[in-house]
Scaffold this motif. Structure first.
Motif, PDB file in Angstrom:
ATOM      1  N   ILE A   1      40.561  47.476  45.845  1.00  0.00           N
ATOM      2  CA  ILE A   1      40.284  46.716  47.074  1.00  0.00           C
ATOM      3  C   ILE A   1      38.875  46.133  47.027  1.00  0.00           C
ATOM      4  N   SER A   2      37.931  46.918  46.555  1.00  0.00           N
ATOM      5  CA  SER A   2      36.557  46.433  46.445  1.00  0.00           C
ATOM      6  C   SER A   2      36.483  45.250  45.484  1.00  0.00           C
ATOM      7  N   HIS A   3      37.191  45.356  44.366  1.00  0.00           N
ATOM      8  CA  HIS A   3      37.202  44.261  43.385  1.00  0.00           C
ATOM      9  C   HIS A   3      37.851  43.007  43.985  1.00  0.00           C
ATOM     10  N   GLN A   4      38.927  43.180  44.732  1.00  0.00           N
ATOM     11  CA  GLN A   4      39.576  42.042  45.365  1.00  0.00           C
ATOM     12  C   GLN A   4      38.681  41.409  46.430  1.00  0.00           C
ATOM     13  N   ASN A   5      37.940  42.229  47.159  1.00  0.00           N
ATOM     14  CA  ASN A   5      37.000  41.692  48.149  1.00  0.00           C
ATOM     15  C   ASN A   5      35.909  40.875  47.472  1.00  0.00           C
ATOM     16  N   ASP A   6      35.424  41.355  46.328  1.00  0.00           N
ATOM     17  CA  ASP A   6      34.416  40.598  45.587  1.00  0.00           C
ATOM     18  C   ASP A   6      34.980  39.256  45.130  1.00  0.00           C
ATOM     19  N   ASN A   7      36.218  39.277  44.629  1.00  0.00           N
ATOM     20  CA  ASN A   7      36.851  38.027  44.203  1.00  0.00           C
ATOM     21  C   ASN A   7      37.038  37.072  45.380  1.00  0.00           C
ATOM     22  N   MET A   8      37.432  37.594  46.525  1.00  0.00           N
ATOM     23  CA  MET A   8      37.603  36.744  47.704  1.00  0.00           C
ATOM     24  C   MET A   8      36.272  36.146  48.145  1.00  0.00           C
ATOM     25  N   ASN A   9      35.209  36.925  48.066  1.00  0.00           N
ATOM     26  CA  ASN A   9      33.889  36.403  48.429  1.00  0.00           C
ATOM     27  C   ASN A   9      33.468  35.287  47.477  1.00  0.00           C
ATOM     28  N   GLN A  10      33.752  35.453  46.184  1.00  0.00           N
ATOM     29  CA  GLN A  10      33.433  34.406  45.222  1.00  0.00           C
ATOM     30  C   GLN A  10      34.232  33.142  45.514  1.00  0.00           C
ATOM     31  N   LEU A  11      35.524  33.318  45.794  1.00  0.00           N
ATOM     32  CA  LEU A  11      36.359  32.154  46.104  1.00  0.00           C
ATOM     33  C   LEU A  11      35.896  31.467  47.383  1.00  0.00           C
ATOM     34  N   ASP A  12      35.477  32.246  48.351  1.00  0.00           N
ATOM     35  CA  ASP A  12      34.986  31.682  49.606  1.00  0.00           C
ATOM     36  C   ASP A  12      33.718  30.869  49.383  1.00  0.00           C
ATOM     37  N   SER A  13      32.817  31.394  48.560  1.00  0.00           N
ATOM     38  CA  SER A  13      31.582  30.650  48.289  1.00  0.00           C
ATOM     39  C   SER A  13      31.874  29.378  47.501  1.00  0.00           C
ATOM     40  N   ARG A  14      32.802  29.452  46.549  1.00  0.00           N
ATOM     41  CA  ARG A  14      33.170  28.249  45.801  1.00  0.00           C
ATOM     42  C   ARG A  14      33.804  27.212  46.720  1.00  0.00           C
ATOM     43  N   LEU A  15      34.655  27.666  47.644  1.00  0.00           N
ATOM     44  CA  LEU A  15      35.286  26.754  48.587  1.00  0.00           C
ATOM     45  C   LEU A  15      34.244  26.087  49.485  1.00  0.00           C
TER      46      LEU A  15
END
Length: 91
Positions: free
Chosen positions: A32-46
């Protein structure tokens, strides 16, 4: 004595299951922590892409206004030349 031994064996089995469940929870939490990190990266890229798109839209609209002005000037020049040619042939 056998009752106590059986009871201790059941407690041992339950502790083993509990320790296995805790280790599975730790793995799930890590995922879950890894997925949250990935979501944060995708959010910043967006967010970066949205900012770039806004900048491009502003540039495009300003270029559109400039090109429209140049087109109007071009048609004005063409119309004036046609008028001069017509005036020249009239005489």
């Amino acid at each position: 004595m056998t009752d106590l031994s059986d009871r201790l064996d059941r407690i041992d089995v339950k502790l083993d299951k509990l320790s296995e469940a805790v280790s599975q929870l730790a793995r799930i939490e890590e995922r879950i922590s890894h997925q949250n990190d990935n979501m944060n990266q995708l959010d910043s890229r967006l967010s970066e892409m949205e900012a770039r798109i806004r900048a491009l839209e502003l540039q495009g609209s300003s270029r559109g206004v400039l090109l429209a002005g140049i087109e109007r000037l071009g048609w004005l020049v063409v119309s004036a030349l046609i008028g001069l040619v017509a005036l020249f042939f009239r005489k």
